[in-house]
Design an enzyme around this catalytic site. Structure first.
Site, mmCIF file in Angstrom:
data_model
loop_
_atom_site.group_PDB
_atom_site.id
_atom_site.type_symbol
_atom_site.label_atom_id
_atom_site.label_comp_id
_atom_site.label_asym_id
_atom_site.label_seq_id
_atom_site.Cartn_x
_atom_site.Cartn_y
_atom_site.Cartn_z
ATOM 1 N N HIS A 55 0.827 -1.231 0.000
ATOM 2 C CA HIS A 55 0.000 0.000 0.000
ATOM 3 C C HIS A 55 0.855 1.272 0.000
ATOM 4 C CE1 HIS A 55 -3.760 -2.202 0.680
ATOM 5 N NE2 HIS A 55 -3.077 -2.955 1.510
ATOM 6 N N ASN A 128 -10.370 -3.272 1.807
ATOM 7 C CA ASN A 128 -9.941 -3.259 0.409
ATOM 8 C C ASN A 128 -11.168 -3.019 -0.466
ATOM 9 O OD1 ASN A 128 -7.159 -3.735 0.497
ATOM 10 N ND2 ASN A 128 -7.397 -5.943 0.603
#
Ligand code: NDP
Length: 507
Positions: A55, A128
């Site tokens: 990320h 997510n």
């Protein structure tokens, strides 16, 4: 000089000249006593903090969450306690595998992380844009991520390692199907949903508990790029989604998401057809209808990217009374890993960074000192508890319900129900349109064609197991023998792996 600000060093000392370094004579070497130069270079040399290992590339914004549906009988979480209640939020969206400079249009899951600044402390939801994940045991996580990153010798992304691991990990086929649908390349961060993916536990004032999954549905509508658009976008504007979020908020638009939850009572969970702790599975909507809880609205851009977005640190272990973790093994490991990563990346006092501070529930802990303690370190107040000086007490009413645990310790497999192919098959057959299926097959073939043939065969057999038509179409798109793929799909896992071992299919 009247209305101008004085340029100073980091220590507030006036700077006489910022264009010419101090040297011995006009053409001589530089001097050690140029403290301003040394300070400036020294700081510059340390500007980068460790990149998030996953990320790394992301964008963020501030906003609020407002409760629109009454869930107080399921949870005593104060920020969800009544319709109309608003809580400040910071959101960060990201890709997963790419580095900080990678393209926003990459085929990748998107992180959907939220920090709710509640009056009972910061509550983080680290979701997510996909409702499931590739693996369900955290021991596999570092390996999985390595395969999505760069090859140890070439330092290039590598289709063999990418698909080798996935094809040896059959539970990944559900997430792979979502990733290689056009949902794997969302048009913008505003046009995608966010899911908790994990099961969480909510509990109420009576000590009753419930199992919960979160779905943040985009109010902007789902919009995706097809692979041709995504490839073009990655070249033309690698920051397109970051730019889009910032510009939309600058224009005064307020991107929003509707939070729906799926809830199961312990009795329902006991008799449920899917393992509620298995993150590779969804809860079918027909069996567990989602109910509306609230609205997430983003309305303010960060003033400084590094301060507010790069330093934002979320952890699924930041939970408030009324919400706790379930026995999902992936979730339990993330409770360790996220906090651990932030200590490595930002230091042990990362909670003092303004974006991470529990601004609506001031810290009153007994943790002291450590690198970068940038506040008063609680002055002269006691640094131990219990003490008879500062009148601080713990609150047993915030404890989560107790659980009965039975079983033998060991490295257990999650094997209920032992079918990883039903849900991806349903997605392919029942949910996707013909256009979605065509794009899915094309997206897979475009990528999988770069892997060795034996790996193509092994992976295509998994698609075939999910749905015959799915596997057949991928096989044809790759020019593989459909009969052989069918044979592999009919084998046991062990036989399928040995039939596609190194040296087979001309590799
Ligand atoms: P439903 O028909 O009730 O739900 C299917 C859901 O799939 C939709 O509500 C939508 O979820 C999502 N969806 C729609 N188009 C696509 C697409 N092209 N790619 C991926 N997801 C899409 O059926 P079930 O609940 O029985 O689920 C069937 C399958 O749908 C699952 O196996 C799973 O693969 C997928 N799915 C299910 C979700 C769930 O929580 N039950 C959530 C997302 C996907 P949304 O409104 O969240 O976009």
């Amino acid at each position: 000089m009247a209305n101008k600000k004085r340029y100073t060093t980091a220590f507030g000392i006036p700077v006489d000249n910022d264009q010419n370094s101090k040297s011995a004579g006009k053409r001589g070497p530089l001097l050690m006593q140029d403290v301003h130069l040394l300070e400036k270079l020294g700081h510059f040399d340390r500007e980068r903090i460790p990149e998030r290992v996953v990320h790394a590339k992301g964008a963020g914004a501030h906003g609020y969450f407002e409760v629109t549906g009454d869930v107080s009988k399921y949870t005593k979480a104060d920020f969800l306690s009544k319709v109309g209640k608003q809580t400040e939020v910071f959101a960060r969206f990201s890709t997963v595998g790419g580095e900080k400079g990678s393209a926003d249009a990459a085929r990748d899951p998107r992180g959907f992380a939220l920090k709710f600044y509640t009056e009972e402390g910061n509550y983080d939801m680290t979701g997510n844009n996909t409702p499931v994940f590739f693996i369900r045991d955290p021991l596999k996580f570092p390996d999985f991520i390595h395969t999505q990153k760069r090859h140890p010798a070439t330092n290039c992304k590598d289709a063999d390692m990418f698909w080798d691991f996935l094809s040896l990990t059959p539970e990944s086929v559900h997430q792979v199907t979502i990733l290689f649908s056009d949902r794997g390349t969302p048009a913008t961060f505003r046009n995608m949903n966010g899911y908790s993916s994990h099961t969480f536990v909510w509990y109420n004032d009576k000590g009753e508990h419930f199992y919960v999954q979160y779905h943040f549905k985009t109010d902007q509508g789902i919009k995706n790029l097809d692979r041709h658009q995504a490839t073009k976008m990655a070249g033309e504007d690698p920051d397109h989604a970051t730019r889009d979020l910032y510009q939309a908020i600058e224009r005064g638009e307020q991107p929003s998401w509707t939070l729906e939850v799926q809830i199961l009572s312990p009795e329902q969970a006991e008799n449920f057809g899917w393992d509620i702790y298995d993150i590779t599975k969804v809860w079918p909507h027909s069996e567990v209808p989602p109910m509306e809880v609230g609205k997430l609205v983003l309305n303010k851009n960060p003033e400084n990217y590094f301060a507010e977005v790069e330093q934002a640190a979320f952890s699924p272990g930041n939970l408030v009374p009324g919400i706790t973790i379930s026995n999902d093994k992936m979730l339990q490991s993330r409770v360790f890993s996220y906090h651990d990563t932030h200590i490595h990346r930002l230091g042990p006092n990362y909670h003092l960074i303004p974006v991470n501070r529990p601004k609506n529930s001031p810290e009153n802990s007994y943790q002291r000192d450590a690198f970068m303690r940038t506040d008063g370190n609680f002055g002269g107040t006691p640094n131990y508890w219990p003490n008879s000086f500062d009148d601080t007490e713990t609150d047993p009413s915030t404890a989560e319900p107790v659980q009965d645990l039975v079983g033998q310790t060991g490295r257990h497999t999650i094997d209920f129900p032992n079918d990883d192919f039903v849900q991806p098959g349903n997605l392919y057959r029942k949910v996707m349109s013909e256009q979605d299926r065509e794009n899915l097959v094309g997206n897979i073939a475009d990528h999988l064609s770069h892997a060795q043939k034996r790996i193509q065969m092994r992976q295509t057999a998994l698609f075939y197991k999910a749905d015959q038509d799915y596997g057949t179409r991928v096989a044809k798109a790759l020019g593989l023998d459909v009969g052989e793929v069918e044979k592999l799909a009919g084998m046991s896992e062990e036989d399928r792996v040995s039939a596609t071992a190194k040296g087979t299919y001309g590799s």
